[in-house]
Design a protein around this motif. Structure first.
Motif, PDB file in Angstrom:
ATOM      1  N   ALA A  98       0.846  -1.188   0.000  1.00 36.45           N
ATOM      2  CA  ALA A  98       0.000   0.000   0.000  1.00 36.45           C
ATOM      3  C   ALA A  98       0.886   1.244   0.000  1.00 36.45           C
ATOM      4  N   GLN A  99       0.430   2.268  -0.676  1.00 35.87           N
ATOM      5  CA  GLN A  99       1.172   3.525  -0.774  1.00 35.87           C
ATOM      6  C   GLN A  99       0.473   4.598   0.053  1.00 35.87           C
ATOM      7  N   ARG A 100       1.175   5.663   0.349  1.00 36.79           N
ATOM      8  CA  ARG A 100       0.589   6.826   1.028  1.00 36.79           C
ATOM      9  C   ARG A 100       0.778   8.015   0.102  1.00 36.79           C
ATOM     10  N   VAL A 101      -0.336   8.625  -0.285  1.00 34.61           N
ATOM     11  CA  VAL A 101      -0.317   9.831  -1.111  1.00 34.61           C
ATOM     12  C   VAL A 101      -0.507  11.005  -0.155  1.00 34.61           C
ATOM     13  N   VAL A 102       0.415  11.969  -0.176  1.00 37.29           N
ATOM     14  CA  VAL A 102       0.330  13.122   0.717  1.00 37.29           C
ATOM     15  C   VAL A 102      -0.006  14.361  -0.115  1.00 37.29           C
ATOM     16  N   LEU A 103      -1.066  15.073   0.316  1.00 46.05           N
ATOM     17  CA  LEU A 103      -1.533  16.268  -0.377  1.00 46.05           C
ATOM     18  C   LEU A 103      -1.423  17.476   0.554  1.00 46.05           C
ATOM     19  N   THR A 104      -1.078  18.643  -0.006  1.00 50.35           N
ATOM     20  CA  THR A 104      -0.914  19.866   0.779  1.00 50.35           C
ATOM     21  C   THR A 104      -1.677  21.016   0.106  1.00 50.35           C
ATOM     22  N   ASN A 105      -1.544  22.212   0.659  1.00 53.62           N
ATOM     23  CA  ASN A 105      -2.182  23.404   0.093  1.00 53.62           C
ATOM     24  C   ASN A 105      -1.899  23.527  -1.403  1.00 53.62           C
ATOM     25  N   ASP A 161      -1.580  21.430  -3.661  1.00 53.45           N
ATOM     26  CA  ASP A 161      -2.219  20.444  -4.547  1.00 53.45           C
ATOM     27  C   ASP A 161      -3.636  20.826  -4.946  1.00 53.45           C
ATOM     28  N   ASN A 162      -4.118  21.979  -4.516  1.00 53.64           N
ATOM     29  CA  ASN A 162      -5.470  22.415  -4.860  1.00 53.64           C
ATOM     30  C   ASN A 162      -5.691  22.360  -6.371  1.00 53.64           C
ATOM     31  N   GLY A 163      -6.801  21.726  -6.775  1.00 52.17           N
ATOM     32  CA  GLY A 163      -7.149  21.626  -8.188  1.00 52.17           C
ATOM     33  C   GLY A 163      -6.556  20.430  -8.910  1.00 52.17           C
ATOM     34  N   ARG A 164      -5.694  19.677  -8.268  1.00 49.10           N
ATOM     35  CA  ARG A 164      -5.045  18.522  -8.901  1.00 49.10           C
ATOM     36  C   ARG A 164      -5.967  17.322  -8.977  1.00 49.10           C
ATOM     37  N   SER A 165      -5.618  16.403  -9.838  1.00 46.56           N
ATOM     38  CA  SER A 165      -6.209  15.069  -9.875  1.00 46.56           C
ATOM     39  C   SER A 165      -5.082  14.087  -9.613  1.00 46.56           C
ATOM     40  N   VAL A 166      -5.337  13.085  -8.766  1.00 50.12           N
ATOM     41  CA  VAL A 166      -4.329  12.078  -8.448  1.00 50.12           C
ATOM     42  C   VAL A 166      -4.944  10.701  -8.621  1.00 50.12           C
ATOM     43  N   THR A 167      -4.086   9.719  -8.812  1.00 50.56           N
ATOM     44  CA  THR A 167      -4.512   8.331  -8.945  1.00 50.56           C
ATOM     45  C   THR A 167      -4.046   7.559  -7.723  1.00 50.56           C
ATOM     46  N   ALA A 168      -4.916   6.682  -7.240  1.00 52.66           N
ATOM     47  CA  ALA A 168      -4.575   5.833  -6.094  1.00 52.66           C
ATOM     48  C   ALA A 168      -5.075   4.429  -6.377  1.00 52.66           C
ATOM     49  N   SER A 169      -4.628   3.473  -5.573  1.00 53.33           N
ATOM     50  CA  SER A 169      -5.021   2.073  -5.716  1.00 53.33           C
ATOM     51  C   SER A 169      -5.712   1.595  -4.446  1.00 53.33           C
ATOM     52  N   LEU A 170      -6.445   0.515  -4.559  1.00 51.57           N
ATOM     53  CA  LEU A 170      -7.120  -0.060  -3.401  1.00 51.57           C
ATOM     54  C   LEU A 170      -6.127  -0.303  -2.275  1.00 51.57           C
ATOM     55  N   GLY A 171      -6.509   0.065  -1.060  1.00 50.33           N
ATOM     56  CA  GLY A 171      -5.650  -0.137   0.107  1.00 50.33           C
ATOM     57  C   GLY A 171      -4.721   1.018   0.408  1.00 50.33           C
ATOM     58  N   VAL A 225      -4.620   8.161   1.620  1.00 58.24           N
ATOM     59  CA  VAL A 225      -4.450   9.515   1.095  1.00 58.24           C
ATOM     60  C   VAL A 225      -4.457  10.435   2.310  1.00 58.24           C
ATOM     61  N   GLU A 226      -3.357  11.146   2.521  1.00 56.93           N
ATOM     62  CA  GLU A 226      -3.225  12.038   3.663  1.00 56.93           C
ATOM     63  C   GLU A 226      -3.257  13.479   3.178  1.00 56.93           C
ATOM     64  N   VAL A 227      -4.067  14.298   3.835  1.00 56.55           N
ATOM     65  CA  VAL A 227      -4.173  15.717   3.502  1.00 56.55           C
ATOM     66  C   VAL A 227      -3.615  16.510   4.676  1.00 56.55           C
ATOM     67  N   ARG A 228      -2.702  17.443   4.372  1.00 59.04           N
ATOM     68  CA  ARG A 228      -2.098  18.329   5.386  1.00 59.04           C
ATOM     69  C   ARG A 228      -2.226  19.765   4.903  1.00 59.04           C
ATOM     70  N   THR A 245     -14.276   7.336  -8.351  1.00 60.48           N
ATOM     71  CA  THR A 245     -13.711   8.675  -8.249  1.00 60.48           C
ATOM     72  C   THR A 245     -14.387   9.404  -7.105  1.00 60.48           C
ATOM     73  N   ALA A 246     -13.606  10.099  -6.308  1.00 57.94           N
ATOM     74  CA  ALA A 246     -14.136  10.909  -5.216  1.00 57.94           C
ATOM     75  C   ALA A 246     -13.309  12.182  -5.127  1.00 57.94           C
ATOM     76  N   THR A 247     -13.907  13.219  -4.580  1.00 59.49           N
ATOM     77  CA  THR A 247     -13.166  14.449  -4.351  1.00 59.49           C
ATOM     78  C   THR A 247     -12.983  14.650  -2.850  1.00 59.49           C
ATOM     79  N   ILE A 248     -11.862  15.243  -2.512  1.00 52.38           N
ATOM     80  CA  ILE A 248     -11.604  15.654  -1.132  1.00 52.38           C
ATOM     81  C   ILE A 248     -11.666  17.170  -1.136  1.00 52.38           C
TER      82      ILE A 248
END
Length: 144
Positions: A40-47, A49-59, A62-65, A113-116
């Motif tokens: 499993a991977q950890r995707v980290v998003l910050t200020n 990253d606003n407006g970006r699209s990212v790809t993730a896999s099951l498991g 996604v961390e938002v800071r 697909t989901a948005t945060i």
């Protein structure tokens, strides 16, 4: 004089074969080759990253800071990040801090697909006024 036999080289070789077989067995039991298992991977998003699209896999997680800030008697604070679809991205942790920061962690549960989203707003000190504005933050996560 009698002959002395040393079992050390054969014992070491058998131990290595046993260890190699034991480490390959769990992956083979699940029908996977040992080198193809995906962690499993950890995707980290910050200020930023606003407006970006990212790809993730099951498991994946996604961390938002999000970082708030303070200037001229005003504190710009973030709301706790939220998912538009909790069946795709389930929030496992979330918090805000007095300094305006906010964070959340989401576990990728299903394809889709989901948005945060989060919103930044102003908190004034005594004797100060905030502008009437809210700043949105949004990232789209596509699960494949």
């Amino acid at each position: 004089m009698g002959t002395k036999w040393s079992a050390a080289p054969w014992g070491t070789a058998l131990t290595l074969v046993t260890v190699m077989a034991a480490t390959a067995a769990p992956a083979a039991a699940h029908g996977q080759a040992p080198d193809r298992a995906r962690l499993a991977q950890r995707v980290v998003l910050t200020n930023a990253d606003n407006g970006r699209s990212v790809t993730a896999s099951l498991g994946d997680d996604v961390e938002v800071r999000l970082t708030g800030y303070r200037k001229d008697g005003l504190t710009w604070t973030w709301s706790t990040p939220a998912s538009s679809d909790s069946t795709v991205l389930r929030r496992t942790a979330g918090r805000t801090a007095p300094n305006g920061d906010a964070s959340a962690t989401f576990r990728v549960e299903h394809d889709g697909t989901a948005t945060i989203t989060a919103q930044r707003h102003c908190r004034p000190d005594a004797g100060h006024l905030c502008p009437l504005m809210i700043t949105p933050w949004k990232v789209t996560v596509e699960v494949k």
